[in-house]
Design an enzyme around this catalytic site. Structure first.
Site, mmCIF file in Angstrom:
data_model
loop_
_atom_site.group_PDB
_atom_site.id
_atom_site.type_symbol
_atom_site.label_atom_id
_atom_site.label_comp_id
_atom_site.label_asym_id
_atom_site.label_seq_id
_atom_site.Cartn_x
_atom_site.Cartn_y
_atom_site.Cartn_z
ATOM 1 N N MET A 22 -11.495 -9.044 63.433
ATOM 2 C CA MET A 22 -10.933 -10.388 62.309
ATOM 3 C C MET A 22 -12.561 -9.453 60.946
ATOM 4 S SD MET A 22 -10.248 -13.828 63.425
ATOM 5 C CE MET A 22 -10.321 -13.692 64.612
ATOM 6 N N SER B 55 -9.375 -18.697 74.090
ATOM 7 C CA SER B 55 -9.755 -18.152 73.166
ATOM 8 C C SER B 55 -11.112 -18.813 73.053
ATOM 9 C CB SER B 55 -9.382 -18.165 71.582
ATOM 10 O OG SER B 55 -9.983 -18.524 70.465
ATOM 11 N N ASP C 182 -0.686 -16.209 66.984
ATOM 12 C CA ASP C 182 -2.403 -16.513 67.261
ATOM 13 C C ASP C 182 -2.667 -17.130 66.235
ATOM 14 O OD1 ASP C 182 -5.531 -17.042 67.421
ATOM 15 O OD2 ASP C 182 -5.630 -14.908 67.305
ATOM 16 N N GLY C 183 -2.839 -19.066 66.883
ATOM 17 C CA GLY C 183 -2.994 -19.776 65.381
ATOM 18 C C GLY C 183 -2.533 -21.031 65.661
ATOM 19 N N GLY C 184 -2.808 -22.016 66.224
ATOM 20 C CA GLY C 184 -2.056 -23.338 66.081
ATOM 21 C C GLY C 184 -0.952 -23.352 67.522
ATOM 22 N N MET D 272 -15.412 -12.465 63.819
ATOM 23 C CA MET D 272 -15.317 -12.877 62.953
ATOM 24 C C MET D 272 -16.661 -11.942 61.986
ATOM 25 S SD MET D 272 -13.779 -16.493 62.443
ATOM 26 C CE MET D 272 -11.982 -16.605 64.038
ATOM 27 N N ASP E 43 -12.755 -13.859 69.270
ATOM 28 C CA ASP E 43 -12.269 -13.678 67.979
ATOM 29 C C ASP E 43 -13.753 -12.894 67.768
ATOM 30 O OD1 ASP E 43 -9.472 -14.368 68.389
ATOM 31 O OD2 ASP E 43 -10.715 -16.343 68.259
ATOM 32 N N MET F 105 0.044 -12.941 63.363
ATOM 33 C CA MET F 105 -1.311 -14.347 63.113
ATOM 34 C C MET F 105 0.002 -15.353 62.920
ATOM 35 S SD MET F 105 -3.947 -13.924 64.057
ATOM 36 C CE MET F 105 -4.648 -15.739 63.368
ATOM 37 N N HIS G 183 -10.103 -9.894 69.395
ATOM 38 C CA HIS G 183 -9.271 -9.289 68.268
ATOM 39 C C HIS G 183 -10.383 -9.704 66.852
ATOM 40 C CE1 HIS G 183 -7.083 -12.495 65.546
ATOM 41 N NE2 HIS G 183 -6.811 -11.289 64.583
ATOM 42 N N HIS H 170 -9.134 -14.620 75.335
ATOM 43 C CA HIS H 170 -9.256 -13.523 73.845
ATOM 44 C C HIS H 170 -10.748 -13.628 73.214
ATOM 45 C CE1 HIS H 170 -6.939 -12.983 70.283
ATOM 46 N NE2 HIS H 170 -7.754 -13.791 69.751
HETATM 47 C C1 DX5 Z 1 -7.980 -17.116 64.177
HETATM 48 C C2 DX5 Z 1 -8.218 -16.679 65.767
HETATM 49 C C3 DX5 Z 1 -7.839 -17.672 66.830
HETATM 50 C C4 DX5 Z 1 -8.542 -18.920 67.259
HETATM 51 C C5 DX5 Z 1 -7.147 -20.145 67.543
HETATM 52 O O1 DX5 Z 1 -8.466 -17.441 62.829
HETATM 53 O O2 DX5 Z 1 -8.044 -15.865 65.466
HETATM 54 O O3 DX5 Z 1 -7.505 -16.863 67.674
HETATM 55 O O4 DX5 Z 1 -9.569 -18.935 68.274
HETATM 56 O O5 DX5 Z 1 -7.377 -20.889 67.361
HETATM 57 P P1 DX5 Z 1 -6.472 -22.416 67.895
HETATM 58 O O6 DX5 Z 1 -5.908 -22.199 69.441
HETATM 59 O O7 DX5 Z 1 -7.670 -23.475 68.214
HETATM 60 O O8 DX5 Z 1 -5.243 -22.253 66.331
HETATM 61 ZN ZN ZN Z 2 -7.299 -14.401 67.256
#
Ligand code: DX5
Ligand code: ZN
Length: 221
Positions: free
Chosen positions: A68, A8, A175-177, A37, A35, A137, A66, A33
């Site tokens: 959001m 990402s 996606d996330g962590g 937002m 993001d 997520m 993605h 990826h």
């Molecule tokens: C979060 C995003 C992710 C983010 C993940 O809202 O959708 O794609 O970049 O980041 P990490 O891998 O640092 O959790």
């Molecule tokens: Zn994402």
């Protein structure tokens, strides 16, 4: 399906984006990826069409966008035109989910549906035939660098079960962590596409990190 890694660029250095993208390509990333937002669906603002076009010029890898955002359909045409390969929308922001997913496919992109940690899997059951990707997520979206929510593992397993039940070939993305600490369990639970921002871009050797993450999906224990 083999494990696919999707760095990402939210965690990239935008001042040296070309280098960071080249590093992902050299490291064997399967897609990039992006993001998007809007500061309304999530409490943060990132980028849109222009960034997709910029990244499109920097690599031929698939661009996994993605969204959001609220009212995601407002962006489908411009993002597809800018070079998105796939677009994933949140069911929480898509009241006409079936039509919106069908529109993404009409534009020649793969269609993804994303669900937040607090959203039931039932919300995507009726559209399994309309999706090429299901994004579970594993943090509440809005920011990179958050902690993987452990309860996600059970949800990933239920998602895998649901896709198998419908004989769907849709990718199961998380996606996330995602990091060396969490990727193996997510893979074992049934995910096959892994977004990672912080883990890759803060690593001492980001290129090697992509490979390390993927290898953790091949180990059986
Ligand atoms: C979060 C995003 C992710 C983010 C993940 O809202 O959708 O794609 O970049 O980041 P990490 O891998 O640092 O959790
Ligand atoms: Zn994402």
């Amino acid at each position: 399906m083999k494990a696919r890694i999707a760095p990402s660029i939210l965690s990239a250095d935008f001042g040296r984006l070309a280098d960071d993208i080249a590093m992902c390509v050299d490291g064997g990333a399967d897609m990039i990826h992006l993001d998007v937002m809007d500061g309304r669906f999530v409490p943060n603002i990132t980028f849109g069409e222009k960034m997709i076009g910029t990244v499109r010029k920097l690599t031929s890898l698939p661009l996994d966008v993605h969204l959001m955002v609220r009212d995601p359909e407002n962006y489908f045409e411009s993002f597809a035109g800018a070079g998105a390969t796939g677009m994933t929308i949140h069911v929480e922001a898509a009241p006409h989910l079936q039509r919106q997913l069908a529109r993404i496919r009409e534009l020649g992109c793969w269609a993804g549906a994303a669900i937040n940690p607090g959203t039931s899997l039932v919300s995507v059951r009726e559209v399994v035939a309309n999706i090429d990707l299901l994004l579970v997520m594993t943090v509440n979206p809005g920011f990179g660098g958050q902690q993987f929510i452990p309860a996600s593992l059970d949800k990933i397993a239920r998602s895998r079960h649901m896709l198998d039940e419908f004989r769907s070939n849709a990718a199961l993305e998380v996606d996330g962590g995602i990091s060396r600490q969490t990727i193996h369990d997510a893979w074992r639970a049934g995910a096959n596409t892994f977004v990672a921002g912080n883990a890759i871009f803060t690593a001492n050797n980001p290129k090697a990190e992509i490979d390390a993450l993927r290898k953790l999906c091949l180990e059986s224990v």
